[in-house]
Design an enzyme around this catalytic site. Sequence first.
Site, mmCIF file in Angstrom:
data_model
loop_
_atom_site.group_PDB
_atom_site.id
_atom_site.type_symbol
_atom_site.label_atom_id
_atom_site.label_comp_id
_atom_site.label_asym_id
_atom_site.label_seq_id
_atom_site.Cartn_x
_atom_site.Cartn_y
_atom_site.Cartn_z
ATOM 1 N N SER A 157 14.126 21.627 -16.451
ATOM 2 C CA SER A 157 12.903 22.455 -16.641
ATOM 3 C C SER A 157 13.264 23.806 -17.010
ATOM 4 O O SER A 157 14.384 24.431 -16.716
ATOM 5 C CB SER A 157 12.165 22.817 -15.383
ATOM 6 O OG SER A 157 11.406 23.832 -15.301
ATOM 7 N N GLU A 179 9.407 8.176 -17.037
ATOM 8 C CA GLU A 179 7.972 8.975 -17.305
ATOM 9 C C GLU A 179 7.366 8.536 -18.881
ATOM 10 O O GLU A 179 6.316 8.053 -18.893
ATOM 11 C CB GLU A 179 8.033 10.490 -17.156
ATOM 12 C CG GLU A 179 7.986 10.653 -15.758
ATOM 13 C CD GLU A 179 8.449 12.286 -15.604
ATOM 14 O OE1 GLU A 179 7.304 12.902 -15.991
ATOM 15 O OE2 GLU A 179 9.274 12.623 -15.270
ATOM 16 N N LYS A 214 15.235 21.888 -11.211
ATOM 17 C CA LYS A 214 14.561 20.595 -11.567
ATOM 18 C C LYS A 214 15.508 19.823 -12.478
ATOM 19 O O LYS A 214 16.211 20.211 -13.107
ATOM 20 C CB LYS A 214 13.276 20.933 -12.262
ATOM 21 C CG LYS A 214 12.236 21.392 -11.517
ATOM 22 C CD LYS A 214 11.637 20.552 -10.591
ATOM 23 C CE LYS A 214 10.679 19.359 -11.187
ATOM 24 N NZ LYS A 214 9.491 19.880 -11.857
ATOM 25 N N HIS A 247 0.952 -1.215 -0.009
ATOM 26 C CA HIS A 247 -0.050 0.022 -0.072
ATOM 27 C C HIS A 247 0.849 1.277 0.242
ATOM 28 O O HIS A 247 0.477 2.323 0.455
ATOM 29 C CB HIS A 247 -1.164 -0.034 1.331
ATOM 30 C CG HIS A 247 -1.644 -1.300 1.478
ATOM 31 N ND1 HIS A 247 -2.907 -1.474 0.795
ATOM 32 C CD2 HIS A 247 -1.369 -2.414 2.215
ATOM 33 C CE1 HIS A 247 -3.303 -2.756 1.338
ATOM 34 N NE2 HIS A 247 -2.249 -3.308 1.944
#
Length: 462
Positions: free
Chosen positions: A281, A294, A287, A160
Amino acid sequence: MTMQDKQAWSGRFNEPVAELVKRYTASVEFDQRLALFDIQGSLAHAQMLAACNIITTQDMNDIRRGLAQIENEIISGDFGWLLELEDVHLNIEKRLTALVGDAGKRLHTGRSRNDQVATDVRLYLRHAIDELRELIKALQTALVNLAAHHTHTIMPGFTHLQVAQPVSFAHHLMAYFEMLKRDAERLADARRRVNRLPLGAAALAGTSYPIKREYVADLLGFDGVCENSLDAVSDRDFAIEFTAAAALIMTHLSRLSEELILWMSPCFGFIDIADRFCTGSSIMPQKKNPDVPELVRGKTGRVNGNLVALLTLMKGQPLAYNKDNQEDKEPLFDTVDTLTQTLRIYAEMMGGITVKPEAMRSAALQGYATATDLADYLVKKGLPFRDAHEAVALAVRFAEQRGCDLSELKLDELKQFSTHIADDVYTVLTLEGSLAARNHIGGTAPQQVEAAIARARKYLAE
Ligand code: ARG
Protein backbone atom coordinates in the site's frame (compact mmCIF):
# COMPACT_ATOMS: atom_id res chain seq x y z
CA MET A 1 -14.72 5.60 -57.13
CA THR A 2 -11.27 4.55 -58.23
CA MET A 3 -10.38 0.91 -58.64
CA GLN A 4 -8.17 1.24 -55.58
CA ASP A 5 -10.82 1.99 -53.01
CA LYS A 6 -13.25 -0.47 -54.50
CA GLN A 7 -14.61 -2.94 -51.98
CA ALA A 8 -14.90 -6.61 -52.89
CA TRP A 9 -18.66 -6.17 -52.85
CA SER A 10 -19.04 -2.61 -54.17
CA GLY A 11 -20.23 -3.45 -57.71
CA ARG A 12 -23.86 -2.53 -57.11
CA PHE A 13 -23.19 0.61 -55.08
CA ASN A 14 -23.47 4.15 -56.46
CA GLU A 15 -21.40 5.90 -53.82
CA PRO A 16 -18.59 4.88 -51.53
CA VAL A 17 -19.35 3.91 -47.99
CA ALA A 18 -19.18 6.82 -45.53
CA GLU A 19 -15.97 6.99 -43.52
CA LEU A 20 -17.89 6.71 -40.29
CA VAL A 21 -19.66 3.59 -41.50
CA LYS A 22 -16.42 2.05 -42.66
CA ARG A 23 -14.96 2.43 -39.22
CA TYR A 24 -18.14 1.27 -37.56
CA THR A 25 -18.49 -1.89 -39.60
CA ALA A 26 -14.83 -2.88 -39.90
CA SER A 27 -13.64 -5.73 -37.71
CA VAL A 28 -10.05 -6.06 -38.89
CA GLU A 29 -8.68 -4.45 -35.75
CA PHE A 30 -9.80 -7.41 -33.71
CA ASP A 31 -10.48 -10.26 -36.11
CA GLN A 32 -6.93 -10.24 -37.50
CA ARG A 33 -6.30 -12.54 -34.60
CA LEU A 34 -8.04 -15.20 -36.72
CA ALA A 35 -5.57 -14.77 -39.58
CA LEU A 36 -3.66 -18.03 -39.30
CA PHE A 37 -6.88 -20.01 -38.91
CA ASP A 38 -8.30 -18.16 -41.91
CA ILE A 39 -5.29 -19.25 -43.96
CA GLN A 40 -5.59 -22.82 -42.71
CA GLY A 41 -9.25 -22.87 -43.78
CA SER A 42 -8.47 -21.34 -47.17
CA LEU A 43 -5.75 -23.89 -47.87
CA ALA A 44 -8.15 -26.76 -47.20
CA HIS A 45 -10.87 -25.11 -49.26
CA ALA A 46 -8.49 -24.60 -52.21
CA GLN A 47 -7.26 -28.16 -52.00
CA MET A 48 -10.86 -29.41 -52.13
CA LEU A 49 -11.70 -27.09 -55.06
CA ALA A 50 -8.77 -28.55 -56.99
CA ALA A 51 -9.59 -32.14 -56.02
CA CYS A 52 -13.13 -31.56 -57.34
CA ASN A 53 -11.84 -29.93 -60.54
CA ILE A 54 -13.48 -26.61 -59.66
CA ILE A 55 -10.11 -24.85 -59.93
CA THR A 56 -6.94 -26.11 -61.60
CA THR A 57 -3.96 -27.60 -59.83
CA GLN A 58 -1.99 -24.62 -61.07
CA ASP A 59 -4.42 -22.25 -59.35
CA MET A 60 -4.20 -24.27 -56.17
CA ASN A 61 -0.40 -24.16 -56.21
CA ASP A 62 -0.47 -20.41 -56.74
CA ILE A 63 -2.89 -20.00 -53.88
CA ARG A 64 -0.68 -22.11 -51.64
CA ARG A 65 2.41 -20.15 -52.51
CA GLY A 66 0.64 -16.85 -51.94
CA LEU A 67 -0.88 -17.89 -48.64
CA ALA A 68 2.48 -19.20 -47.43
CA GLN A 69 4.02 -15.81 -48.09
CA ILE A 70 1.10 -14.03 -46.42
CA GLU A 71 1.48 -16.27 -43.39
CA ASN A 72 5.14 -15.27 -43.13
CA GLU A 73 4.25 -11.61 -43.47
CA ILE A 74 1.67 -11.88 -40.72
CA ILE A 75 3.96 -13.77 -38.35
CA SER A 76 6.82 -11.35 -38.88
CA GLY A 77 4.50 -8.36 -38.45
CA ASP A 78 5.07 -7.09 -41.99
CA PHE A 79 1.52 -7.56 -43.20
CA GLY A 80 -0.19 -4.26 -43.92
CA TRP A 81 -3.69 -4.49 -42.47
CA LEU A 82 -6.12 -2.04 -44.04
CA LEU A 83 -9.26 -0.82 -42.35
CA GLU A 84 -10.71 -0.11 -45.80
CA LEU A 85 -10.66 -3.84 -46.43
CA GLU A 86 -13.04 -4.35 -43.54
CA ASP A 87 -12.03 -7.67 -42.06
CA VAL A 88 -9.35 -10.32 -41.86
CA HIS A 89 -10.86 -12.29 -44.72
CA LEU A 90 -10.89 -9.49 -47.28
CA ASN A 91 -7.46 -8.27 -46.22
CA ILE A 92 -5.93 -11.66 -46.87
CA GLU A 93 -7.84 -12.22 -50.09
CA LYS A 94 -6.79 -8.86 -51.48
CA ARG A 95 -3.16 -9.49 -50.68
CA LEU A 96 -3.37 -12.96 -52.19
CA THR A 97 -4.71 -11.54 -55.43
CA ALA A 98 -1.96 -8.95 -55.47
CA LEU A 99 0.59 -11.74 -55.08
CA VAL A 100 -0.77 -14.43 -57.40
CA GLY A 101 -3.34 -12.73 -59.64
CA ASP A 102 -6.47 -14.52 -60.87
CA ALA A 103 -5.87 -17.66 -58.81
CA GLY A 104 -6.39 -15.46 -55.74
CA LYS A 105 -9.73 -14.33 -57.12
CA ARG A 106 -10.78 -17.95 -57.59
CA LEU A 107 -10.21 -18.90 -53.95
CA HIS A 108 -13.62 -17.63 -52.92
CA THR A 109 -15.44 -19.92 -55.37
CA GLY A 110 -18.20 -21.84 -53.58
CA ARG A 111 -17.52 -20.02 -50.35
CA SER A 112 -18.89 -16.99 -48.50
CA ARG A 113 -17.42 -14.98 -45.68
CA ASN A 114 -20.34 -16.31 -43.68
CA ASP A 115 -19.18 -19.91 -43.68
CA GLN A 116 -15.57 -18.75 -43.73
CA VAL A 117 -15.79 -16.75 -40.50
CA ALA A 118 -17.79 -19.47 -38.76
CA THR A 119 -15.01 -21.91 -39.68
CA ASP A 120 -12.26 -19.58 -38.50
CA VAL A 121 -13.91 -19.03 -35.13
CA ARG A 122 -14.34 -22.76 -34.65
CA LEU A 123 -10.70 -23.45 -35.53
CA TYR A 124 -9.61 -20.70 -33.16
CA LEU A 125 -11.77 -21.94 -30.33
CA ARG A 126 -10.75 -25.57 -30.77
CA HIS A 127 -7.13 -24.52 -30.43
CA ALA A 128 -7.92 -22.35 -27.40
CA ILE A 129 -9.81 -25.17 -25.69
CA ASP A 130 -6.88 -27.55 -26.15
CA GLU A 131 -4.52 -25.03 -24.55
CA LEU A 132 -6.93 -24.28 -21.73
CA ARG A 133 -7.30 -27.95 -20.90
CA GLU A 134 -3.54 -28.17 -20.45
CA LEU A 135 -3.57 -25.10 -18.22
CA ILE A 136 -6.31 -26.58 -16.07
CA LYS A 137 -4.18 -29.68 -15.66
CA ALA A 138 -1.22 -27.57 -14.60
CA LEU A 139 -3.32 -25.90 -11.93
CA GLN A 140 -4.69 -29.23 -10.78
CA THR A 141 -1.13 -30.51 -10.51
CA ALA A 142 -0.20 -27.53 -8.34
CA LEU A 143 -3.19 -28.19 -6.08
CA VAL A 144 -2.37 -31.88 -5.74
CA ASN A 145 1.29 -31.15 -5.01
CA LEU A 146 0.31 -28.78 -2.22
CA ALA A 147 -2.37 -31.14 -0.89
CA ALA A 148 0.11 -34.03 -0.72
CA HIS A 149 1.95 -32.25 2.13
CA HIS A 150 -1.18 -31.53 4.14
CA THR A 151 -3.28 -34.63 4.64
CA HIS A 152 -2.52 -34.29 8.37
CA THR A 153 -2.77 -30.50 8.52
CA ILE A 154 -6.02 -29.81 10.33
CA MET A 155 -8.12 -26.73 9.78
CA PRO A 156 -11.69 -25.87 10.63
CA GLY A 157 -14.17 -26.83 7.95
CA PHE A 158 -16.87 -24.19 7.71
CA THR A 159 -20.54 -23.93 6.95
CA HIS A 160 -22.01 -20.43 7.00
CA LEU A 161 -18.36 -19.46 7.60
CA GLN A 162 -18.85 -20.74 11.15
CA VAL A 163 -16.54 -23.47 12.42
CA ALA A 164 -18.32 -26.72 11.60
CA GLN A 165 -16.09 -29.80 11.67
CA PRO A 166 -12.37 -30.31 11.35
CA VAL A 167 -11.05 -31.19 7.91
CA SER A 168 -7.58 -31.52 6.53
CA PHE A 169 -6.19 -28.70 4.43
CA ALA A 170 -5.48 -31.32 1.75
CA HIS A 171 -9.15 -32.32 1.71
CA HIS A 172 -10.15 -28.70 1.30
CA LEU A 173 -7.74 -28.21 -1.61
CA MET A 174 -8.88 -31.41 -3.28
CA ALA A 175 -12.42 -30.03 -3.43
CA TYR A 176 -11.08 -27.56 -5.99
CA PHE A 177 -9.36 -30.36 -7.86
CA GLU A 178 -12.80 -31.95 -8.32
CA MET A 179 -14.36 -28.70 -9.52
CA LEU A 180 -11.60 -28.25 -12.07
CA LYS A 181 -11.98 -31.83 -13.21
CA ARG A 182 -15.62 -31.17 -14.07
CA ASP A 183 -14.55 -27.91 -15.72
CA ALA A 184 -12.13 -29.79 -17.96
CA GLU A 185 -14.86 -32.28 -18.81
CA ARG A 186 -17.18 -29.44 -19.76
CA LEU A 187 -14.54 -28.02 -22.10
CA ALA A 188 -13.93 -31.42 -23.65
CA ASP A 189 -17.65 -31.83 -24.19
CA ALA A 190 -18.07 -28.38 -25.70
CA ARG A 191 -15.15 -29.16 -28.00
CA ARG A 192 -17.12 -31.96 -29.63
CA ARG A 193 -19.73 -29.45 -30.79
CA VAL A 194 -17.15 -26.82 -31.72
CA ASN A 195 -15.37 -29.32 -33.92
CA ARG A 196 -17.83 -29.37 -36.83
CA LEU A 197 -17.21 -27.79 -40.22
CA PRO A 198 -19.45 -24.95 -41.44
CA LEU A 199 -17.60 -24.48 -44.79
CA GLY A 200 -19.71 -25.48 -47.73
CA ALA A 201 -22.76 -23.76 -46.28
CA ALA A 202 -21.60 -20.76 -48.33
CA ALA A 203 -23.74 -17.67 -47.71
CA LEU A 204 -26.66 -19.63 -46.24
CA ALA A 205 -28.11 -22.19 -48.64
CA GLY A 206 -25.13 -24.21 -49.80
CA THR A 207 -23.43 -23.87 -53.15
CA SER A 208 -24.06 -25.06 -56.71
CA TYR A 209 -20.46 -26.26 -57.19
CA PRO A 210 -19.75 -29.97 -56.83
CA ILE A 211 -17.90 -29.58 -53.52
CA LYS A 212 -16.87 -32.24 -51.01
CA ARG A 213 -17.43 -30.98 -47.52
CA GLU A 214 -16.29 -34.14 -45.75
CA TYR A 215 -12.96 -33.86 -47.51
CA VAL A 216 -12.45 -30.35 -46.11
CA ALA A 217 -13.58 -31.54 -42.68
CA ASP A 218 -10.93 -34.28 -42.77
CA LEU A 219 -8.21 -31.90 -43.88
CA LEU A 220 -9.00 -29.54 -41.01
CA GLY A 221 -9.38 -32.25 -38.38
CA PHE A 222 -13.09 -31.66 -37.83
CA ASP A 223 -15.17 -34.58 -36.58
CA GLY A 224 -17.82 -33.92 -39.22
CA VAL A 225 -19.74 -31.21 -41.02
CA CYS A 226 -22.55 -28.96 -39.78
CA GLU A 227 -25.53 -30.67 -41.29
CA ASN A 228 -27.73 -27.68 -42.07
CA SER A 229 -26.33 -24.76 -44.04
CA LEU A 230 -28.56 -22.13 -42.40
CA ASP A 231 -27.58 -23.32 -38.95
CA ALA A 232 -23.92 -23.60 -39.94
CA VAL A 233 -23.51 -19.92 -40.77
CA SER A 234 -25.74 -18.43 -38.14
CA ASP A 235 -25.55 -20.07 -34.74
CA ARG A 236 -22.84 -19.24 -32.28
CA ASP A 237 -24.12 -21.57 -29.59
CA PHE A 238 -20.73 -23.26 -29.48
CA ALA A 239 -19.11 -19.97 -28.46
CA ILE A 240 -21.81 -19.34 -25.87
CA GLU A 241 -21.41 -22.81 -24.47
CA PHE A 242 -17.67 -22.39 -24.21
CA THR A 243 -18.09 -19.02 -22.48
CA ALA A 244 -20.54 -20.56 -20.03
CA ALA A 245 -17.95 -23.23 -19.21
CA ALA A 246 -15.35 -20.47 -18.86
CA ALA A 247 -17.62 -18.52 -16.52
CA LEU A 248 -17.91 -21.59 -14.33
CA ILE A 249 -14.14 -22.04 -14.23
CA MET A 250 -13.76 -18.41 -13.22
CA THR A 251 -16.50 -18.88 -10.63
CA HIS A 252 -14.60 -21.78 -9.09
CA LEU A 253 -11.38 -19.80 -9.07
CA SER A 254 -13.23 -16.83 -7.63
CA ARG A 255 -14.39 -18.96 -4.71
CA LEU A 256 -10.86 -20.20 -4.09
CA SER A 257 -9.65 -16.60 -4.37
CA GLU A 258 -12.11 -15.49 -1.74
CA GLU A 259 -10.74 -18.17 0.57
CA LEU A 260 -7.12 -17.28 -0.10
CA ILE A 261 -7.92 -13.67 0.68
CA LEU A 262 -9.62 -14.58 3.95
CA TRP A 263 -6.91 -17.05 4.93
CA MET A 264 -4.21 -14.49 4.30
CA SER A 265 -5.91 -11.87 6.42
CA PRO A 266 -4.13 -11.62 9.79
CA CYS A 267 -7.54 -12.35 11.37
CA PHE A 268 -7.19 -15.90 10.02
CA GLY A 269 -3.46 -16.15 9.36
CA PHE A 270 -3.80 -19.61 7.78
CA ILE A 271 -1.52 -18.97 4.82
CA ASP A 272 0.86 -16.54 3.31
CA ILE A 273 1.10 -15.81 -0.40
CA ALA A 274 4.59 -15.23 -1.79
CA ASP A 275 5.52 -11.57 -2.09
CA ARG A 276 5.84 -11.80 -5.86
CA PHE A 277 2.07 -12.26 -6.11
CA CYS A 278 1.19 -9.42 -3.76
CA THR A 279 1.46 -5.66 -3.66
CA GLY A 280 1.90 -3.09 -0.94
CA SER A 281 0.00 0.00 0.00
CA SER A 282 1.30 3.47 -0.79
CA ILE A 283 -0.02 4.80 2.51
CA MET A 284 -0.09 1.92 5.00
CA PRO A 285 3.43 0.55 5.37
CA GLN A 286 2.34 -2.67 7.07
CA LYS A 287 0.08 -3.82 4.23
CA LYS A 288 0.59 -6.77 1.93
CA ASN A 289 -2.36 -7.18 -0.37
CA PRO A 290 -3.47 -10.33 -2.19
CA ASP A 291 -4.03 -8.51 -5.48
CA VAL A 292 -3.91 -11.57 -7.68
CA PRO A 293 -6.81 -13.46 -6.06
CA GLU A 294 -8.73 -10.20 -5.78
CA LEU A 295 -8.33 -9.60 -9.49
CA VAL A 296 -9.36 -13.15 -10.30
CA ARG A 297 -12.52 -12.54 -8.29
CA GLY A 298 -13.02 -9.28 -10.16
CA LYS A 299 -12.34 -10.71 -13.60
CA THR A 300 -14.99 -13.34 -13.02
CA GLY A 301 -17.49 -10.53 -13.43
CA ARG A 302 -16.03 -9.71 -16.78
CA VAL A 303 -16.33 -13.27 -18.08
CA ASN A 304 -19.89 -13.49 -16.78
CA GLY A 305 -20.48 -10.25 -18.69
CA ASN A 306 -19.08 -11.82 -21.85
CA LEU A 307 -21.49 -14.71 -21.48
CA VAL A 308 -24.44 -12.37 -21.15
CA ALA A 309 -23.18 -10.35 -24.13
CA LEU A 310 -23.08 -13.45 -26.33
CA LEU A 311 -26.46 -14.73 -25.22
CA THR A 312 -28.00 -11.33 -25.85
CA LEU A 313 -26.26 -11.05 -29.21
CA MET A 314 -27.89 -14.26 -30.38
CA LYS A 315 -31.38 -14.08 -28.99
CA GLY A 316 -33.14 -11.89 -31.53
CA GLN A 317 -31.45 -13.04 -34.70
CA PRO A 318 -33.53 -14.50 -37.49
CA LEU A 319 -31.88 -17.14 -39.69
CA ALA A 320 -29.38 -17.07 -41.17
CA TYR A 321 -26.21 -14.96 -40.87
CA ASN A 322 -26.54 -11.41 -39.56
CA LYS A 323 -23.80 -8.89 -39.07
CA ASP A 324 -24.62 -8.97 -35.35
CA ASN A 325 -22.45 -12.05 -35.26
CA GLN A 326 -19.36 -9.97 -35.89
CA GLU A 327 -19.81 -8.94 -32.25
CA ASP A 328 -19.11 -12.49 -31.09
CA LYS A 329 -15.37 -12.07 -31.38
CA GLU A 330 -14.36 -9.58 -28.74
CA PRO A 331 -16.25 -11.24 -25.87
CA LEU A 332 -14.95 -14.61 -27.00
CA PHE A 333 -11.33 -13.48 -27.34
CA ASP A 334 -11.53 -11.64 -24.05
CA THR A 335 -12.86 -14.75 -22.36
CA VAL A 336 -10.05 -16.90 -23.74
CA ASP A 337 -7.42 -14.31 -22.78
CA THR A 338 -8.78 -13.76 -19.29
CA LEU A 339 -9.07 -17.45 -18.59
CA THR A 340 -5.65 -18.25 -20.03
CA GLN A 341 -3.90 -15.62 -17.95
CA THR A 342 -5.86 -16.50 -14.84
CA LEU A 343 -5.13 -20.22 -15.03
CA ARG A 344 -1.47 -19.59 -15.74
CA ILE A 345 -0.96 -17.21 -12.83
CA TYR A 346 -3.02 -19.37 -10.50
CA ALA A 347 -0.90 -22.47 -11.03
CA GLU A 348 2.19 -20.46 -10.18
CA MET A 349 0.61 -18.77 -7.20
CA MET A 350 -0.46 -22.09 -5.65
CA GLY A 351 3.22 -23.05 -5.72
CA GLY A 352 3.99 -19.88 -3.74
CA ILE A 353 1.74 -20.51 -0.75
CA THR A 354 3.10 -20.96 2.75
CA VAL A 355 0.80 -22.91 5.03
CA LYS A 356 0.60 -22.12 8.75
CA PRO A 357 -0.64 -25.34 10.38
CA GLU A 358 -0.59 -23.96 13.95
CA ALA A 359 -2.99 -21.14 13.09
CA MET A 360 -5.30 -23.56 11.32
CA ARG A 361 -5.17 -25.93 14.24
CA SER A 362 -5.92 -23.34 16.88
CA ALA A 363 -8.86 -22.06 14.82
CA ALA A 364 -10.19 -25.62 14.58
CA LEU A 365 -9.91 -25.92 18.37
CA GLN A 366 -11.92 -22.78 18.94
CA GLY A 367 -15.34 -23.51 17.56
CA TYR A 368 -16.33 -26.86 19.16
CA ALA A 369 -15.59 -28.52 15.85
CA THR A 370 -15.81 -31.98 17.39
CA ALA A 371 -19.30 -31.55 18.82
CA THR A 372 -20.77 -33.75 16.08
CA ASP A 373 -18.22 -36.41 16.97
CA LEU A 374 -19.46 -36.40 20.56
CA ALA A 375 -23.05 -36.78 19.35
CA ASP A 376 -22.04 -39.66 17.04
CA TYR A 377 -20.22 -41.25 20.00
CA LEU A 378 -23.43 -41.17 22.06
CA VAL A 379 -25.45 -42.60 19.20
CA LYS A 380 -23.01 -45.48 18.92
CA LYS A 381 -23.61 -46.08 22.66
CA GLY A 382 -27.34 -46.41 21.97
CA LEU A 383 -28.76 -42.90 22.33
CA PRO A 384 -31.17 -41.71 19.59
CA PHE A 385 -29.47 -39.03 17.48
CA ARG A 386 -31.84 -36.21 18.45
CA ASP A 387 -31.25 -36.88 22.18
CA ALA A 388 -27.52 -37.03 21.58
CA HIS A 389 -27.70 -33.72 19.73
CA GLU A 390 -29.48 -32.15 22.71
CA ALA A 391 -27.00 -33.53 25.23
CA VAL A 392 -24.04 -32.23 23.26
CA ALA A 393 -25.64 -28.82 22.83
CA LEU A 394 -25.83 -28.55 26.61
CA ALA A 395 -22.24 -29.71 26.95
CA VAL A 396 -21.13 -27.07 24.46
CA ARG A 397 -22.96 -24.40 26.40
CA PHE A 398 -21.29 -25.57 29.58
CA ALA A 399 -17.84 -25.53 27.98
CA GLU A 400 -18.54 -22.12 26.52
CA GLN A 401 -19.29 -20.77 30.00
CA ARG A 402 -16.03 -22.27 31.20
CA GLY A 403 -14.23 -20.79 28.23
CA CYS A 404 -12.73 -24.15 27.26
CA ASP A 405 -12.95 -26.84 24.61
CA LEU A 406 -15.04 -30.00 25.01
CA SER A 407 -11.86 -32.04 25.21
CA GLU A 408 -10.77 -29.96 28.20
CA LEU A 409 -13.82 -30.87 30.32
CA LYS A 410 -13.27 -33.50 33.02
CA LEU A 411 -14.97 -36.86 32.71
CA ASP A 412 -17.27 -36.07 35.65
CA GLU A 413 -18.28 -32.81 34.05
CA LEU A 414 -19.06 -34.55 30.76
CA LYS A 415 -20.96 -37.34 32.42
CA GLN A 416 -23.62 -34.93 33.71
CA PHE A 417 -24.83 -34.62 30.12
CA SER A 418 -25.07 -38.35 29.52
CA THR A 419 -24.30 -41.38 31.60
CA HIS A 420 -23.14 -43.08 28.38
CA ILE A 421 -19.98 -41.02 28.40
CA ALA A 422 -16.89 -42.96 29.49
CA ASP A 423 -13.17 -42.21 29.36
CA ASP A 424 -12.89 -43.46 25.76
CA VAL A 425 -14.70 -40.22 24.84
CA TYR A 426 -11.44 -38.30 24.63
CA THR A 427 -10.32 -40.10 21.48
CA VAL A 428 -13.34 -38.78 19.60
CA LEU A 429 -12.99 -35.28 21.00
CA THR A 430 -9.56 -34.76 19.44
CA LEU A 431 -9.22 -33.21 16.02
CA GLU A 432 -7.21 -36.22 14.81
CA GLY A 433 -9.90 -38.59 16.04
CA SER A 434 -12.56 -36.60 14.26
CA LEU A 435 -10.70 -36.74 10.95
CA ALA A 436 -9.78 -40.40 11.23
CA ALA A 437 -13.42 -41.31 11.91
CA ARG A 438 -14.55 -40.04 8.51
CA ASN A 439 -12.99 -42.94 6.74
CA HIS A 440 -15.02 -43.56 3.61
CA ILE A 441 -14.63 -42.43 0.03
CA GLY A 442 -15.04 -38.66 -0.08
CA GLY A 443 -14.33 -38.29 3.65
CA THR A 444 -11.57 -36.26 5.27
CA ALA A 445 -9.66 -39.14 6.95
CA PRO A 446 -5.99 -38.85 5.94
CA GLN A 447 -6.10 -42.33 4.45
CA GLN A 448 -9.02 -41.35 2.19
CA VAL A 449 -7.48 -38.07 1.13
CA GLU A 450 -4.23 -39.86 0.32
CA ALA A 451 -6.24 -42.22 -1.88
CA ALA A 452 -7.95 -39.24 -3.53
CA ILE A 453 -4.54 -37.71 -4.22
CA ALA A 454 -3.33 -40.98 -5.73
CA ARG A 455 -6.40 -41.11 -8.00
CA ALA A 456 -5.80 -37.50 -8.98
CA ARG A 457 -2.18 -38.17 -9.90
CA LYS A 458 -3.27 -41.08 -12.06
CA TYR A 459 -5.85 -38.90 -13.79
CA LEU A 460 -3.27 -36.18 -14.40
CA ALA A 461 -0.81 -38.68 -15.90
CA GLU A 462 -3.37 -39.91 -18.45
N1 ARG B 1 -16.51 -9.83 -40.36
C1 ARG B 1 -17.65 -10.63 -40.51
C2 ARG B 1 -17.99 -11.34 -39.20
O1 ARG B 1 -17.18 -11.34 -38.36
C3 ARG B 1 -17.39 -11.66 -41.58
C4 ARG B 1 -18.62 -12.13 -42.28
C5 ARG B 1 -19.20 -11.01 -43.02
N2 ARG B 1 -20.23 -11.43 -43.90
C6 ARG B 1 -21.02 -10.57 -44.52
N3 ARG B 1 -21.89 -11.04 -45.29
N4 ARG B 1 -20.90 -9.28 -44.36
O2 ARG B 1 -19.05 -11.89 -39.00
